[in-house]
Design a protein around this motif. Structure first.
Motif, PDB file in Angstrom:
ATOM      1  N   UNK A  94       0.844  -1.187   0.000  1.00 49.96           N
ATOM      2  CA  UNK A  94       0.000   0.000   0.000  1.00 49.96           C
ATOM      3  C   UNK A  94       0.881   1.239   0.000  1.00 49.96           C
ATOM      4  N   UNK A  95       0.608   2.144  -0.921  1.00 51.01           N
ATOM      5  CA  UNK A  95       1.373   3.372  -1.084  1.00 51.01           C
ATOM      6  C   UNK A  95       0.375   4.506  -1.223  1.00 51.01           C
ATOM      7  N   UNK A  96       0.738   5.685  -0.767  1.00 50.38           N
ATOM      8  CA  UNK A  96      -0.079   6.843  -1.079  1.00 50.38           C
ATOM      9  C   UNK A  96      -0.957   7.314   0.066  1.00 50.38           C
ATOM     10  N   UNK A  97      -1.994   8.041  -0.285  1.00 47.65           N
ATOM     11  CA  UNK A  97      -2.802   8.716   0.719  1.00 47.65           C
ATOM     12  C   UNK A  97      -3.526   7.768   1.657  1.00 47.65           C
ATOM     13  N   UNK A  98      -3.816   6.550   1.248  1.00 46.30           N
ATOM     14  CA  UNK A  98      -4.464   5.600   2.155  1.00 46.30           C
ATOM     15  C   UNK A  98      -3.587   5.220   3.335  1.00 46.30           C
ATOM     16  N   UNK A  99      -2.280   5.511   3.260  1.00 44.59           N
ATOM     17  CA  UNK A  99      -1.360   5.181   4.350  1.00 44.59           C
ATOM     18  C   UNK A  99      -1.212   6.288   5.380  1.00 44.59           C
ATOM     19  N   UNK A 100      -1.788   7.442   5.119  1.00 46.17           N
ATOM     20  CA  UNK A 100      -1.490   8.647   5.909  1.00 46.17           C
ATOM     21  C   UNK A 100      -2.188   8.602   7.274  1.00 46.17           C
ATOM     22  N   UNK A 101      -1.479   9.059   8.283  1.00 45.86           N
ATOM     23  CA  UNK A 101      -2.017   9.184   9.633  1.00 45.86           C
ATOM     24  C   UNK A 101      -2.740  10.527   9.725  1.00 45.86           C
ATOM     25  N   UNK A 102      -4.062  10.487   9.678  1.00 42.76           N
ATOM     26  CA  UNK A 102      -4.868  11.708   9.706  1.00 42.76           C
ATOM     27  C   UNK A 102      -6.321  11.351   9.951  1.00 42.76           C
ATOM     28  N   UNK A 103      -7.115  12.330  10.306  1.00 41.52           N
ATOM     29  CA  UNK A 103      -8.555  12.177  10.503  1.00 41.52           C
ATOM     30  C   UNK A 103      -8.880  11.057  11.484  1.00 41.52           C
ATOM     31  N   UNK A 104      -8.015  10.877  12.473  1.00 38.09           N
ATOM     32  CA  UNK A 104      -8.268   9.883  13.503  1.00 38.09           C
ATOM     33  C   UNK A 104      -7.878   8.470  13.165  1.00 38.09           C
ATOM     34  N   UNK A 105      -7.196   8.286  12.016  1.00 42.01           N
ATOM     35  CA  UNK A 105      -6.779   6.939  11.616  1.00 42.01           C
ATOM     36  C   UNK A 105      -5.315   6.978  11.191  1.00 42.01           C
TER      37      UNK A 105
END
Length: 364
Positions: A73-84
């Motif tokens: 998994x690469x990209x924005x789905x990996x980002x720590x934000x919005x409580x996840x």
């Protein structure tokens, strides 16, 4: 956040017809590639993002043999934000196998995490709502959802933290997948999309932090919409999406068509025989188009489209074969502000993507 300056805008040739090349056989995987493909993600849990170049300069191209493993998994789905912190889907929840539309609708709409395995061909009448914390994974090479599609979230039940992988979507009466109603942290990976009524994969209505990777899109016109409409200004500051290693195989347009979003990262995709255009940035969206391979595409990148106002585009390190010149404008926030990644050599992208994109490549 760091912004990327664009190059000066080159002239785009008139809309001359571009000959459609005959479809070629997909190359076999190398031994190294096959070994990478056999790595599985049975629970739907997120894998670490691929390590990229240091912040500040374009990441170096790497040879095909060193390509990012197709399960990562690469990209924005990996980002720590919005409580996840990243996207895990149904990991840790019960695992079930579904063979009917009723079963799929039941488990996709249940509260809590589930790993839902789709076995065989499932005909649905409309859109099935998928709520938070679900992995929907096709079994083998024959998993198919036909006649309808999946909608991530409703106005009252969010579709956050969802993974969809290894499924063939055909003949949807509306969208094949709709990421909507503020859904965030979504990974759509290694699917095959064709022949729907409207969009194959639309992301809209304030959804955010999505990765679309290693999918094949074909036999359709409108592939990927990002942003609901020119009037839906609530999308400003949302719709951060990464599109990488997808195969746009003869689809006409929207790869993607973007409104308002920034940054949108479009990298290492293979565009072939796309009759109308590749990427369109509109309504002040900020899109980085990087390391892609365009083949027989008269208009690889548009700034503004139809009645929508212009967006911003930076393009770098793309390859254009029998294709027109891209339009560029403005500056765009650097995706490496959010996540690391490694860029494949655009000359190698056709072989990498045709070998790795689509269903039956990840051993689920």
């Amino acid at each position: 956040m760091t912004s990327i300056p664009s190059a000066s805008e080159p002239a785009v040739p008139a809309a001359a017809a571009v000959p459609r090349a005959s479809r070629r056989a997909r190359p076999a995987l190398s031994a190294a590639g096959a070994a990478a493909v056999l790595v599985t993600l049975l629970t739907g849990a997120a894998l670490p993002a691929a390590r990229g170049a240091a912040h500040g300069a374009p990441p170096p191209a790497v040879p095909a043999a060193a390509a990012v493993p197709v399960t990562a998994m690469v990209g924005f789905a990996t980002v720590d934000a919005l409580g996840r912190n990243g996207t895990t889907g149904g990991a840790g929840g019960p695992e079930v196998t579904v063979t009917t539309a009723a079963e799929l609708e039941d488990y996709a709409g249940r509260r809590g995490p589930y790993v839902i395995r789709v076995s065989g061909r499932i005909a649905v009448d409309d859109m099935i709502t998928v709520v938070a914390d679900k992995s929907i994974l096709g079994v083998g090479t024959s998993a198919e959802i036909t006649g309808g599609g999946l909608q991530l979230g409703s106005t009252t039940r969010p579709g956050n933290n969802v993974i969809i992988r290894n499924i063939r979507f055909t003949g949807a009466s509306d969208d094949s997948i709709s990421v909507t109603n503020k859904a965030h942290h979504v990974w759509i990976d290694h699917n095959d999309f064709s022949g729907g009524h409207d969009g194959l994969l639309d992301i809209k209505r304030e959804s955010d932090l999505v990765t679309v990777s290693w999918n094949r899109f074909h036999h359709h016109s409108k592939a990927l919409l990002l942003g609901h409409s020119d009037n839906h200004t609530a999308d400003v500051g949302k719709l951060r999406v990464t599109y990488h290693h997808n195969f746009f195989d003869g689809t006409d347009q929207r790869h993607p068509r973007v409104r308002f979003a920034e940054p949108v990262h479009v990298f290492n995709n293979y565009y072939r025989n796309n009759a109308l255009y590749g990427v369109a940035s509109t309504e002040n969206a900020g899109v980085l188009v990087e390391g892609n391979h365009f083949e027989n595409v008269a208009h690889p990148v548009y700034v503004g489209y139809d009645k929508s106002g212009p967006g911003r585009v930076v393009e770098r390190n793309n390859r254009y074969v029998n294709s027109g010149a891209p339009q560029t404008a403005g500056t765009v926030v650097e995706p490496r502000t959010y996540y690391p990644y490694t860029l494949d050599d655009p000359a190698a992208v056709p072989a990498i993507v045709t070998a790795g994109a689509g269903v039956g490549k990840i051993g689920l």
